[in-house]
Design an enzyme around this catalytic site. Structure first.
Site, short mmCIF file in Angstrom:
data_model
loop_
_atom_site.label_atom_id
_atom_site.label_comp_id
_atom_site.label_asym_id
_atom_site.label_seq_id
_atom_site.Cartn_x
_atom_site.Cartn_y
_atom_site.Cartn_z
N LYS A 212 -1.22 -2.45 8.16
CA LYS A 212 -2.40 -1.97 8.77
C LYS A 212 -2.48 -2.82 10.15
O LYS A 212 -2.13 -3.95 10.16
CB LYS A 212 -3.89 -2.30 8.01
CG LYS A 212 -4.03 -1.13 6.83
CD LYS A 212 -5.26 -1.50 6.50
CE LYS A 212 -5.61 -0.38 5.36
NZ LYS A 212 -7.21 -0.66 4.77
N HIS B 211 -3.96 -8.89 3.58
CA HIS B 211 -5.43 -8.99 3.58
C HIS B 211 -5.79 -9.54 4.77
O HIS B 211 -5.13 -10.70 4.85
CB HIS B 211 -6.20 -9.43 2.41
CG HIS B 211 -6.33 -8.58 1.21
ND1 HIS B 211 -6.54 -8.93 -0.13
CD2 HIS B 211 -6.20 -7.23 1.26
CE1 HIS B 211 -6.64 -8.00 -0.86
NE2 HIS B 211 -6.27 -6.79 -0.22
N TYR C 22 -10.36 -10.31 -6.95
CA TYR C 22 -9.44 -10.54 -8.17
C TYR C 22 -9.72 -11.86 -8.94
O TYR C 22 -9.29 -11.99 -10.13
CB TYR C 22 -7.94 -10.66 -7.33
CG TYR C 22 -7.62 -9.38 -6.94
CD1 TYR C 22 -7.31 -8.21 -7.82
CD2 TYR C 22 -7.23 -9.32 -5.50
CE1 TYR C 22 -6.93 -6.98 -7.14
CE2 TYR C 22 -6.97 -8.20 -4.94
CZ TYR C 22 -6.64 -6.96 -5.72
OH TYR C 22 -6.43 -5.71 -5.24
N HIS D 236 -2.97 2.46 -6.01
CA HIS D 236 -3.63 1.09 -5.89
C HIS D 236 -4.01 0.15 -7.15
O HIS D 236 -4.04 -0.98 -7.21
CB HIS D 236 -5.31 1.18 -5.32
CG HIS D 236 -5.34 0.66 -3.94
ND1 HIS D 236 -4.56 1.27 -2.85
CD2 HIS D 236 -6.13 -0.29 -3.16
CE1 HIS D 236 -4.85 0.51 -1.86
NE2 HIS D 236 -5.84 -0.31 -1.88
N ARG E 282 0.76 -1.33 0.11
CA ARG E 282 -0.04 -0.15 0.05
C ARG E 282 0.91 1.17 0.06
O ARG E 282 1.99 1.16 0.30
CB ARG E 282 -0.88 -0.07 1.26
CG ARG E 282 -1.81 -1.32 1.38
CD ARG E 282 -2.51 -1.31 2.61
NE ARG E 282 -3.50 -2.23 2.68
CZ ARG E 282 -3.20 -3.48 3.35
NH1 ARG E 282 -2.01 -3.56 3.90
NH2 ARG E 282 -4.22 -4.24 3.49
#
Length: 301
Positions: free
Chosen positions: A174, A273, A282, A247, A150
């Protein structure tokens, strides 16, 4: 905004930054969504957060639709305010959460936009490798595509996070979740060139010294906003007519891996993720790719 609302909002934003470890970009959106609701409260003569009822929320939702906002934007605003009230409830500042019963508008699922390999070649070739900033730009492109990280993760990379012997990168993701991501020969070469020459020249010119990998044109650490500006400048210098955003490179990373046979669990781990459902979008892209390939090459398609 009165002092109480201002103090409560500040505390909530600090909670997002410190406890939830949200990026400054995400926190900024929360702040804007809350301020927008405060304006609505003022218009409705609602004096405090405790006085907001479900009926008020319904009126606010109607106002948002009247502004012709995208469903995605409306869903984000409601989600932000629901989280805000959940925090207030936890802190004992309100007795109920009026947003609990509010259904978020269904957002149309859009397929991730990605680059084809030929398009990426155009972008990579537009970087002037004789120029320090050109070396930096090439390293940014190669690393984003090689790892799928990211924007905030990219800007947070320190020199000690890179292991050139193993060609791996320690990524601070994250929710304070770290992960190791490998990178290939092209990124390896671009990073070594940039660190050895471009980065050193930029820092020396501005008499700066720090451990952040990517620097801006004045030698300071590159911010997420600055990185987006860099990508736009790369696009302007290339002959490519499409659009670029960070992104899109992340989407390209995931799509190309799956198209070439990588399994979903591996891609999920590389992307960082939390759940497989975030990665499964995807499969729609790769299925579309397979269908088009079949129709183009099968004699009875």
């Amino acid at each position: 905004m009165d002092g109480q609302l201002q103090g409560t909002t500040k505390a909530f934003l600090q909670y997002l930054q410190i406890e939830k470890n949200y990026s400054p970009y995400t926190v900024e959106f929360y702040h804007k969504d809350i301020l927008s609701f405060f304006m609505f409260m003022s218009e409705q003569s609602i004096d405090n957060l405790e006085s907001v009822e479900y009926s008020d929320v319904r009126i606010y939702l109607t106002r948002l639709f009247e502004q012709d906002l995208a469903r995605k934007s409306i869903a984000r605003k409601i989600s932000s305010l629901r989280s805000f009230y959940r925090y207030l409830l936890r802190e004992g500042l309100v007795a109920h959460n009026p947003f609990t019963q509010t259904s978020i508008p269904k957002v149309e699922k859009r397929l991730p936009d990605f680059f084809y390999e030929e398009e990426l070649a155009i972008l990579f070739g537009s970087c002037d490798l004789k120029d320090p900033l050109g070396q930096r730009n090439r390293a940014i492109l190669e690393l984003l595509y090689a790892t799928g990280i990211r924007v905030s993760e990219c800007c947070g990379i320190l020199l000690q996070d890179i292991d050139f012997d193993l060609s791996t990168l320690l990524v601070h993701g994250k929710g304070r979740k770290d992960r190791y991501v490998p990178f290939g020969n092209f990124a390896h070469e671009a990073l070594e060139r940039y660190i050895t020459y471009g980065r050193k020249d930029i820092l020396a010119h501005f008499n700066k010294e720090h451990q952040y990998l990517f620097v801006n044109s004045r030698g300071g650490p590159l911010t997420t906003r600055g990185l987006r500006t860099v990508l736009n400048s790369i696009l302007e210098r290339s002959s490519f007519n499409g659009k670029i955003h960070p992104h899109k490179l992340r989407h390209s990373f995931a799509t190309h891996l799956l198209n070439n046979g990588a399994d979903m669990r591996t891609v999920q781990e590389l992307l960082g993720h939390a759940s497989l459902s975030s990665t499964q979008i995807y499969t729609h892209v790769t299925n579309d790719y397979l269908r088009k390939t079949y129709q183009a090459h099968h004699p009875r398609a």
